[in-house]
Scaffold this active site. Sequence first.
Site, short mmCIF file in Angstrom:
data_model
loop_
_atom_site.label_atom_id
_atom_site.label_comp_id
_atom_site.label_asym_id
_atom_site.label_seq_id
_atom_site.Cartn_x
_atom_site.Cartn_y
_atom_site.Cartn_z
N TYR A 161 43.98 42.34 -2.24
CA TYR A 161 43.50 43.49 -1.49
C TYR A 161 42.32 42.74 -0.83
CZ TYR A 161 40.98 47.38 0.39
OH TYR A 161 40.67 48.25 1.42
N GLU A 198 42.47 46.47 7.16
CA GLU A 198 42.90 46.53 5.74
C GLU A 198 44.21 45.64 5.60
OE1 GLU A 198 42.58 49.70 2.40
OE2 GLU A 198 44.29 50.09 3.94
#
Length: 404
Positions: free
Chosen positions: A125, A213
């Site tokens: 991530y 993101e």
Amino acid sequence: MNLHEYQAKELLKKYNVPVQEGIPVDTPEAAAEAYKQLKVQYGNNFAVVKAQIHAGGRGKGLIEGTKQHGVAVGKSSEDIKTIAGNILGGTLVTVQTGPAGKVVNKVLVAQDVYYDGPAKREEFYLSILLDRASGQNMIVYSTEGGMSIEDVAHDTPEKIYRERVQPNMPLQGFQARKIAFNLGVTGEAFKNMVKFVTNLYNAYVGLDAAMIEINPLFKAADDKVIAVDCKLSLDDNALLRHPDLVALRDVTEEDPTEVEAGKHNLNFVKLDGNVGCMVNGAGLAMATMDMIKLSGGEPANFLDVGGTANAQTVEAGFRIILKDPKVKAILINIFGGIVRCDRVAQGVIDAYKSIGTITVPIIVRLQGTNAAEAKVLIEESGLKVQSAILLSEAADLVNKAVNA
């Protein structure tokens, strides 16, 4: 301004950020053709169909009334056509859309990046955003990719790392290497991760992004580092520097009343309450919403008409607020600093007459320059508008209106 995944990936490619390739389509037939193109170009064993909406949780979300998820895998053109047909035109409900969901107008048919190879496949991530506490850009990353970062933060906070960067400085080489090291990659994957993070940060700065993101950030079996998914939000205030990006806005993904308010240069956010409010100044608007809560009501919106309120902006605000059937009363709270209260009062009167019949009570609280004159204007107008000068008076009138 939020972008769709396929739009975000096209922008990242301009900064040499490797992405999972895909083709956006809006019909099942086009989806089947996209699968064939990807198979020829990349030798796919399968392809992924992804609903394109401005919300996360698509993989776990369901098309309303079906068992079809918003992200699904197909192993043939017929599979892809069927999946796309189930998704397109449907309402996808996820944890981020709320029960109302969002209608899917496009899907992205994406390549298979989960191929076999000598190295281990891994998911990470990574996101970049502004850390307001420090006034610095912050890279947030974790070894736990492919899942909700909120869950990771709650269950295993020690697995979340942060790297801050001065806004007027580029990402330093040692910082990119530190990120790659903390993610545990080695060899060729380490070099690719350093390049990926550096280029992604350049994209964040170059696009004037509010947030990027990547989840999952994927290390393929041949050590390539790829953005499999991407959420990208642009800073609205910086769009004047990027006129080419304005065309990427998808108003169908936004609340219609907020879109209409934007056309009149009104700062409007729809809420789930029963008292519409129209205020000049963001701080005063927040205080007004607090006052509505304390008086027993619930704010139906945030509406800042700015420091130069006039008859046109007041009328536009009225019309937008009145589209909400839940509104039981409207509170107008204006502080006359730059603008004179008597001019606002006249604007309220003109707007009231222009709109016609308004069935909900209207409370007008004017304070500041020419507030007394404004009160007289409203009281002598003959309209069903209640005036107040003190905030406490306005609160009492709101309380009576919502409890009537």
